[in-house]
Design an enzyme around this catalytic site. Structure first.
Site, PDB file in Angstrom:
ATOM      1  N   GLU A  92       0.922  -1.179   0.061  1.00 28.44           N
ATOM      2  CA  GLU A  92       0.022   0.052  -0.113  1.00 28.44           C
ATOM      3  C   GLU A  92       0.706   1.380  -0.026  1.00 28.44           C
ATOM      4  O   GLU A  92       0.471   2.386  -0.582  1.00 28.44           O
ATOM      5  CB  GLU A  92      -0.828  -0.101   1.216  1.00 28.44           C
ATOM      6  CG  GLU A  92      -2.039   1.000   1.112  1.00 28.44           C
ATOM      7  CD  GLU A  92      -3.316   0.618   2.245  1.00 28.44           C
ATOM      8  OE1 GLU A  92      -4.226   1.172   1.985  1.00 28.44           O
ATOM      9  OE2 GLU A  92      -2.770  -0.007   3.260  1.00 28.44           O
ATOM     10  N   HIS A 121       8.184 -26.616   1.730  1.00 28.47           N
ATOM     11  CA  HIS A 121       7.612 -27.694   0.774  1.00 28.47           C
ATOM     12  C   HIS A 121       6.624 -27.438  -0.115  1.00 28.47           C
ATOM     13  O   HIS A 121       6.555 -27.895  -1.257  1.00 28.47           O
ATOM     14  CB  HIS A 121       7.235 -28.670   1.570  1.00 28.47           C
ATOM     15  CG  HIS A 121       8.151 -29.296   2.802  1.00 28.47           C
ATOM     16  ND1 HIS A 121       9.124 -30.194   2.512  1.00 28.47           N
ATOM     17  CD2 HIS A 121       8.112 -28.915   4.127  1.00 28.47           C
ATOM     18  CE1 HIS A 121       9.880 -30.288   3.410  1.00 28.47           C
ATOM     19  NE2 HIS A 121       9.230 -29.582   4.501  1.00 28.47           N
ATOM     20  N   LYS A 235     -13.253   1.867  -1.604  1.00 34.10           N
ATOM     21  CA  LYS A 235     -13.969   2.393  -0.264  1.00 34.10           C
ATOM     22  C   LYS A 235     -15.493   3.043  -0.921  1.00 34.10           C
ATOM     23  O   LYS A 235     -16.503   2.859  -0.485  1.00 34.10           O
ATOM     24  CB  LYS A 235     -13.285   2.877   0.407  1.00 34.10           C
ATOM     25  CG  LYS A 235     -12.286   2.331   1.439  1.00 34.10           C
ATOM     26  CD  LYS A 235     -11.362   3.134   2.424  1.00 34.10           C
ATOM     27  CE  LYS A 235     -10.400   2.547   3.040  1.00 34.10           C
ATOM     28  NZ  LYS A 235      -9.415   3.438   3.824  1.00 34.10           N
TER      29      LYS A 235
END
Length: 265
Positions: A92, A121, A235
């Site tokens: 961000e 792994h 938003k």
């Protein structure tokens, strides 16, 4: 939340400290650790300033060597969520379309979290033999204290007899060291940050280190590391879709834009 402080930088602000205190964290020790690291990161000599050194290496490797993906891999489950916080901080803060001068630059690096030993792994095959576009940050813990346990004896399995009676911390650190070696063998750039132990003081040091690293990296990239305009768009669109007064135009924008791209089977 202090004015002008984004959520990712708020962990050491009153709002972050209050929730930490309610969770039983020693916030005095947390702030002492942050202050100690802040002092080190104010050193004008590059070799003695851990934040400036780390920012210089990561930005240089990203811009000149194409290492634009930055992996953070704690070898301790208790520190795993710090990798989550790093992802938000790094993405961000540095992912910006425009420079401070208004030039379109598409700056930023992609943060990736991993967990040792689990992701040895699931990920290290890619990390060693896949695209050479990553820098790897490993996090070690020197002393696990009471969290350490001994591997039982008398397991009756010949293949793991050599492990009996040894500590899980010793095994975990051997796995980390082996991964470090494997990355070096593959000529994949990596660094290790070491916690003497997991406590509030050293977590405070870690948080302050990366906040200052991010500030330095923003300066080197010539972008504003403290705003988040792309997040604000989402938003506002959400407010419109959910009917918040004053955001009606955003619902119209979303509906019209997505209508042009949707396809129904």
């Amino acid at each position: 939340v202090p004015e002008g402080v984004g959520g990712r930088f708020s962990v050491l602000s009153p709002v972050g400290l209050f929730s930490a205190a309610m969770a039983g964290i020693d916030i005095d020790a947390l702030l002492d650790g942050a202050n100690a690291m802040d002092q080190r990161c104010s050193n004008p000599e590059l070799a003695k300033n851990p934040a400036a050194m780390l920012a210089t290496l990561l930005v240089d490797l990203g811009l000149r060597k194409g290492k634009t993906n930055h992996v953070l891999m704690p070898y301790c489950n208790a520190l795993y969520l710090l990798a989550d916080w790093f992802r938000q901080l790094w993405a961000e803060s540095l992912g910006k379309r425009e420079s401070l001068g208004g030039e379109v630059v598409y700056a930023g690096f992609t943060p990736i979290k991993a967990l040792g030993t689990t992701d040895q792994h699931s990920q290290v095959q890619l990390y060693r033999e896949g695209p050479n576009d990553k820098v790897f940050g490993l996090i070690a813990v020197e002393d696990f204290g009471d969290a350490d346990i001994s591997i039982p004896t008398g397991l009756g399995v010949d293949a793991i007899t050599y492990l009996e009676g040894k500590s899980m911390a010793g095994l975990l650190n051997a796995e980390r060291r082996a991964t470090e070696y494997a990355l070096v063998e593959s000529q994949r750039p990596n660094f290790t940050l070491s916690f003497p132990r997991v406590d509030a003081h050293h977590v405070g040091e870690f948080i302050m280190l990366w906040e200052v690293v991010t500030a330095y990296a923003g300066l080197m990239l010539n972008i504003d590391a403290y705003n988040q305009p792309a997040v604000e768009t989402g938003k506002q669109a959400t407010f419109g879709l959910m009917g918040r007064a004053g955001y009606e135009k955003w619902k119209t924008r979303v509906d019209e834009t997505l209508a042009q791209t949707e396809y129904t089977m």
